[in-house]
Design a protein around this motif. Structure first.
Motif, PDB file in Angstrom:
ATOM      1  N   LYS A  12      -2.639   9.688   9.091  1.00  0.00           N
ATOM      2  CA  LYS A  12      -3.535   9.310   8.013  1.00  0.00           C
ATOM      3  C   LYS A  12      -4.807  10.130   8.165  1.00  0.00           C
ATOM      4  O   LYS A  12      -5.220  10.422   9.284  1.00  0.00           O
ATOM      5  CB  LYS A  12      -3.877   7.818   8.075  1.00  0.00           C
ATOM      6  CG  LYS A  12      -2.709   6.881   7.828  1.00  0.00           C
ATOM      7  CD  LYS A  12      -3.189   5.425   7.898  1.00  0.00           C
ATOM      8  CE  LYS A  12      -2.059   4.454   7.674  1.00  0.00           C
ATOM      9  NZ  LYS A  12      -2.533   3.040   7.757  1.00  0.00           N
ATOM     10  N   GLU A  65       0.831  -1.195   0.000  1.00  0.00           N
ATOM     11  CA  GLU A  65       0.000   0.000   0.000  1.00  0.00           C
ATOM     12  C   GLU A  65       0.875   1.258   0.000  1.00  0.00           C
ATOM     13  O   GLU A  65       2.042   1.227   0.378  1.00  0.00           O
ATOM     14  CB  GLU A  65      -0.896   0.000   1.229  1.00  0.00           C
ATOM     15  CG  GLU A  65      -1.894  -1.143   1.282  1.00  0.00           C
ATOM     16  CD  GLU A  65      -2.931  -1.043   0.177  1.00  0.00           C
ATOM     17  OE1 GLU A  65      -3.252   0.102  -0.233  1.00  0.00           O
ATOM     18  OE2 GLU A  65      -3.414  -2.088  -0.271  1.00  0.00           O
ATOM     19  N   CYS A 101       0.942  12.612   0.679  1.00  0.00           N
ATOM     20  CA  CYS A 101       0.215  11.962  -0.408  1.00  0.00           C
ATOM     21  C   CYS A 101      -1.229  12.450  -0.405  1.00  0.00           C
ATOM     22  O   CYS A 101      -1.903  12.400   0.633  1.00  0.00           O
ATOM     23  CB  CYS A 101       0.278  10.443  -0.257  1.00  0.00           C
ATOM     24  SG  CYS A 101      -0.319   9.534  -1.695  1.00  0.00           S
ATOM     25  N   PHE A 118       0.837   3.932   1.911  1.00  0.00           N
ATOM     26  CA  PHE A 118       1.357   4.351   3.214  1.00  0.00           C
ATOM     27  C   PHE A 118       2.536   3.483   3.637  1.00  0.00           C
ATOM     28  O   PHE A 118       3.540   3.994   4.157  1.00  0.00           O
ATOM     29  CB  PHE A 118       0.254   4.298   4.273  1.00  0.00           C
ATOM     30  CG  PHE A 118       0.729   4.737   5.630  1.00  0.00           C
ATOM     31  CD1 PHE A 118       0.883   6.080   5.930  1.00  0.00           C
ATOM     32  CD2 PHE A 118       1.048   3.804   6.613  1.00  0.00           C
ATOM     33  CE1 PHE A 118       1.328   6.492   7.180  1.00  0.00           C
ATOM     34  CE2 PHE A 118       1.496   4.206   7.859  1.00  0.00           C
ATOM     35  CZ  PHE A 118       1.642   5.553   8.148  1.00  0.00           C
ATOM     36  N   LEU A 146      -4.415  12.060   1.924  1.00  0.00           N
ATOM     37  CA  LEU A 146      -4.396  10.651   2.295  1.00  0.00           C
ATOM     38  C   LEU A 146      -3.542  10.440   3.540  1.00  0.00           C
ATOM     39  O   LEU A 146      -3.988   9.854   4.510  1.00  0.00           O
ATOM     40  CB  LEU A 146      -3.885   9.801   1.132  1.00  0.00           C
ATOM     41  CG  LEU A 146      -4.706   9.838  -0.157  1.00  0.00           C
ATOM     42  CD1 LEU A 146      -4.070   8.940  -1.219  1.00  0.00           C
ATOM     43  CD2 LEU A 146      -6.145   9.431   0.094  1.00  0.00           C
ATOM     44  N   PHE A 147      -2.308  10.930   3.502  1.00  0.00           N
ATOM     45  CA  PHE A 147      -1.424  10.809   4.666  1.00  0.00           C
ATOM     46  C   PHE A 147      -0.244  11.758   4.522  1.00  0.00           C
ATOM     47  O   PHE A 147       0.038  12.274   3.444  1.00  0.00           O
ATOM     48  CB  PHE A 147      -0.921   9.360   4.839  1.00  0.00           C
ATOM     49  CG  PHE A 147      -0.175   8.804   3.663  1.00  0.00           C
ATOM     50  CD1 PHE A 147       1.164   9.102   3.444  1.00  0.00           C
ATOM     51  CD2 PHE A 147      -0.805   7.940   2.773  1.00  0.00           C
ATOM     52  CE1 PHE A 147       1.858   8.582   2.361  1.00  0.00           C
ATOM     53  CE2 PHE A 147      -0.123   7.405   1.680  1.00  0.00           C
ATOM     54  CZ  PHE A 147       1.211   7.729   1.485  1.00  0.00           C
ATOM     55  N   TRP A 162       3.541  11.440  11.880  1.00  0.00           N
ATOM     56  CA  TRP A 162       2.754  10.928  10.775  1.00  0.00           C
ATOM     57  C   TRP A 162       1.269  11.013  11.082  1.00  0.00           C
ATOM     58  O   TRP A 162       0.856  11.114  12.241  1.00  0.00           O
ATOM     59  CB  TRP A 162       3.145   9.485  10.435  1.00  0.00           C
ATOM     60  CG  TRP A 162       2.952   8.483  11.539  1.00  0.00           C
ATOM     61  CD1 TRP A 162       3.845   8.190  12.539  1.00  0.00           C
ATOM     62  CD2 TRP A 162       1.818   7.646  11.761  1.00  0.00           C
ATOM     63  NE1 TRP A 162       3.335   7.216  13.368  1.00  0.00           N
ATOM     64  CE2 TRP A 162       2.091   6.857  12.911  1.00  0.00           C
ATOM     65  CE3 TRP A 162       0.599   7.467  11.096  1.00  0.00           C
ATOM     66  CZ2 TRP A 162       1.183   5.924  13.408  1.00  0.00           C
ATOM     67  CZ3 TRP A 162      -0.312   6.534  11.590  1.00  0.00           C
ATOM     68  CH2 TRP A 162      -0.005   5.770  12.728  1.00  0.00           C
ATOM     69  N   GLU A 169      -4.764  16.855  11.583  1.00  0.00           N
ATOM     70  CA  GLU A 169      -5.179  15.693  12.372  1.00  0.00           C
ATOM     71  C   GLU A 169      -4.885  15.883  13.854  1.00  0.00           C
ATOM     72  O   GLU A 169      -5.519  15.250  14.705  1.00  0.00           O
ATOM     73  CB  GLU A 169      -4.480  14.432  11.850  1.00  0.00           C
ATOM     74  CG  GLU A 169      -5.004  13.942  10.513  1.00  0.00           C
ATOM     75  CD  GLU A 169      -6.452  13.473  10.590  1.00  0.00           C
ATOM     76  OE1 GLU A 169      -6.824  12.860  11.611  1.00  0.00           O
ATOM     77  OE2 GLU A 169      -7.215  13.736   9.632  1.00  0.00           O
TER      78      GLU A 169
END
Length: 258
Positions: free
Chosen positions: A126, A2, A103, A4, A110-111, A124, A220
């Protein structure tokens, strides 16, 4: 693999390569002037990340600092990579620099991953999954009194010494907050804000590869981000950036109420 997982593997490999990499003055070049540096490591790491991404996802777009976008890419997924955010720090200090990978699909995050290379601290996030530093959740600070705030900016010279439309506001804000700090890395300073170590961030110039990973982490973590004019931050162009630990601090900044 994937996307990520690929990004996680790539950023850790890049960090390991940079930590063990010697650097001599003969490997440092100027882009535009003596304050705008690039090294052979910037180019090597970006090429490595591009190969890994396009080897697995050949239709994705890769937008990086050192090389133009592949004209053959046509997919809706775009990667924003900065092989060394804080190149001057990498050259002069061998610390306070980062690898950054963000991304996005169309206009949707996305992340994002930002690695503080020498501290081996990986930030990080997501989309919809919170923000993290290594294995611990992070969140912006709850400070709301201007006199308690820490303001950070990656370049003191451009923010406070050179003329721009909001220079007067920046000087007044600097006098009102508890302190001003400059680390010299857009990505790492946005991560400081994300983890509650700072409360406001401003820069009069930033590129998509500088901030498009860290902005995912910041949002986030509960923060907010825009241009210094209060507009939505563009995804694919250079811009001013202002970021805050809360919408209330954003409104205060835009109104000049400090």
């Amino acid at each position: 693999m994937e996307r990520f997982e690929l990004a996680m593997k790539g950023i850790m490999s890049a960090g390991a390569a940079l930590r063990r990499s010697p650097m001599g003055e003969d490997q440092v070049s100027r882009k535009t002037d003596h304050q705008d540096l690039v090294t052979c490591r910037d180019r090597e790491i970006e090429q490595m990340l591009r190969r890994e991404i396009l080897g697995s996802f050949p239709m994705d777009r890769v937008v990086g600092e050192e090389y133009p976008e592949d004209p053959g890419s046509c997919g809706g997924v775009a990667w924003y990579i900065d092989p060394i955010d804080g190149t001057t720090n990498f050259v002069n200090q061998r610390r306070n620099y980062a690898v950054s990978i963000g991304c996005w699909k169309d206009e949707r995050p996305l992340f994002g991953l930002v690695l503080d290379v020498e501290r081996e601290a990986l930030y990080w996030a997501k989309a919809g999954g919170g923000a993290w530093k290594n294995g611990s959740a992070i969140h912006v600070s709850g400070r709301s009194q201007v006199s308690d705030l820490l303001l950070t900016t990656p370049c003191i010279q451009h923010t406070f010494l050179e003329e721009h439309p909001r220079r007067g506001d920046m000087l007044r804000l600097a006098r009102a907050v508890r302190a001003v700090r400059s680390l010299g890395s857009v990505a790492l300073e946005l991560c400081q804000l994300s983890s509650g170590e700072a409360d406001m961030f401003v820069t009069v110039r930033s590129a998509p590869w500088d901030h498009n990973a860290a902005r995912v982490i910041l949002q986030e973590a509960g923060g907010c981000i825009c241009t210094m004019e209060g507009e939505e931050l563009p995804l694919n162009s250079k811009t001013t950036v202002a970021a805050f630990n809360s919408p209330e601090m954003r409104r205060l900044f835009m109104q000049g109420g400090y």
